[in-house]
Motif scaffolding. Structure first.
Motif, PDB file in Angstrom:
ATOM      1  N   PHE A 155       0.905  -1.038  -0.062  1.00 59.71           N
ATOM      2  CA  PHE A 155       0.039   0.046  -0.239  1.00 59.71           C
ATOM      3  C   PHE A 155       0.767   1.143  -0.042  1.00 59.71           C
ATOM      4  CE2 PHE A 155       0.366  -1.700   4.246  1.00 59.71           C
ATOM      5  CZ  PHE A 155       1.090  -0.870   4.854  1.00 59.71           C
ATOM      6  N   CYS A 156       2.221   1.051  -0.136  1.00 58.91           N
ATOM      7  CA  CYS A 156       3.174   2.252  -0.261  1.00 58.91           C
ATOM      8  C   CYS A 156       2.671   3.286  -1.153  1.00 58.91           C
ATOM      9  CB  CYS A 156       4.469   1.903  -0.234  1.00 58.91           C
ATOM     10  SG  CYS A 156       5.659   3.232  -0.388  1.00 58.91           S
ATOM     11  N   ASP A 157       2.429   4.476  -0.719  1.00 57.19           N
ATOM     12  CA  ASP A 157       2.169   5.498  -1.781  1.00 57.19           C
ATOM     13  C   ASP A 157       3.212   6.357  -2.367  1.00 57.19           C
ATOM     14  OD1 ASP A 157       2.625   6.975   0.550  1.00 57.19           O
ATOM     15  OD2 ASP A 157       0.581   8.074   0.441  1.00 57.19           O
ATOM     16  N   THR A 158       4.509   6.148  -1.920  1.00 52.14           N
ATOM     17  CA  THR A 158       5.690   6.488  -2.396  1.00 52.14           C
ATOM     18  C   THR A 158       6.853   5.520  -2.879  1.00 52.14           C
ATOM     19  OG1 THR A 158       6.808   6.722  -0.110  1.00 52.14           O
ATOM     20  CG2 THR A 158       5.697   8.494  -0.708  1.00 52.14           C
ATOM     21  N   LYS A 159       6.493   4.668  -3.825  1.00 50.74           N
ATOM     22  CA  LYS A 159       7.194   3.721  -4.153  1.00 50.74           C
ATOM     23  C   LYS A 159       8.341   4.297  -5.379  1.00 50.74           C
ATOM     24  CE  LYS A 159       4.468  -0.414  -3.775  1.00 50.74           C
ATOM     25  NZ  LYS A 159       5.496  -1.145  -2.882  1.00 50.74           N
ATOM     26  N   TYR A 160       7.909   5.561  -5.744  1.00 53.22           N
ATOM     27  CA  TYR A 160       8.822   6.116  -6.591  1.00 53.22           C
ATOM     28  C   TYR A 160      10.274   6.622  -5.888  1.00 53.22           C
ATOM     29  CZ  TYR A 160       7.045  10.330  -4.341  1.00 53.22           C
ATOM     30  OH  TYR A 160       6.420  11.338  -3.268  1.00 53.22           O
ATOM     31  N   ALA A 161       9.974   6.734  -4.388  1.00 51.92           N
ATOM     32  CA  ALA A 161      11.265   6.958  -3.685  1.00 51.92           C
ATOM     33  C   ALA A 161      12.080   5.898  -3.596  1.00 51.92           C
ATOM     34  CB  ALA A 161      10.890   7.440  -2.208  1.00 51.92           C
TER      35      ALA A 161
END
Length: 226
Positions: A47-53
């Motif tokens: 559910f991570c909403d910052t996978k781009y990091a």
């Protein structure tokens, strides 16, 4: 050469983004802050909403980061991620260098403990139930500057959360319904309403526990750096 003698100007870290915004979660709700988002994480939550990091970053020195945050007229600096404490030594030396100019805050998943935790003005610990480190979480629970922010998947999750808080003798916490990636807004709001109604009937209402939704997801949706 021992780490304490390393020239701090040459230290570098992978930073995904630096931006100025309002904190729209937890007890700092509404306060302006400069967010320093580090790249990389030791977990891989679905559910991570910052996978781009995980893979987007610039390699920056402490001086370069300081130059960027100095562009904003704001003394609150929030280290987030990813998992910022993968860069613990870098962060500690940065705080030591600039603590007279800024107040430093931390958002962490609670799997890594650091002995300089007291140097943060405020720490938000957001434990993930499939990756709990109770030894580390116990240390955080004993700190006066720590807020536990626990994610709620559905109404049935509240009993698990109640048991978790009790196991660590945590009497104060913030609950936050998970906004899953690519979840339609109306579906998230309906699930949140169900969580709120269940929360109102739970034993958690007799503790110092509150529920706040992810305001920035509703206001800005997928926009970054806001």
């Amino acid at each position: 050469m021992e780490k304490k003698y390393v020239n701090m100007i040459l230290m570098k870290a992978k930073v995904c983004e630096i931006f100025y915004s309002l904190q729209l979660e937890g007890s700092m709700l509404g306060y302006p802050a400069v967010f320093v988002r580090f790249s990389g994480c030791n977990l891989n939550c679905e559910f991570c909403d910052t996978k781009y990091a995980f893979f987007e970053y610039d390699t920056l020195t402490q001086s370069e980061i300081e130059n960027k945050i100095s562009l904003y007229n704001c003394k609150r600096i929030i280290f987030t991620g990813g998992e910022p404490l993968l860069n613990a030594y870098f962060i500690e030396s940065f705080i030591n260098k600039l603590r007279s100019k800024y107040d430093f805050f931390l958002e962490t998943n609670g799997t890594i403990w650091v002995d300089f935790a007291s140097k943060f003005k405020h720490i938000v610990v957001s434990p993930k139930f499939d990756s709990l480190n109770f030894d580390v979480l116990k240390k955080y629970s004993l700190q006066n500057n720590v807020e536990f922010k626990v994610l709620v998947e559905n109404p049935d999750s509240l009993k698990q959360i109640e048991d978790f808080l009790k196991s660590l003798n945590i009497n104060s916490a913030t609950l936050q319904p998970i906004y899953f990636p690519d979840e339609p807004l109306n579906q998230f709001l309906e699930r949140t309403r169900n969580i709120i109604e269940a929360f109102k009937q739970s034993k958690l209402t007799n503790k110092d526990v509150r529920l706040i939704i992810q305001n920035h997801k509703i206001i800005y949706e997928k926009q970054r750096g806001v």
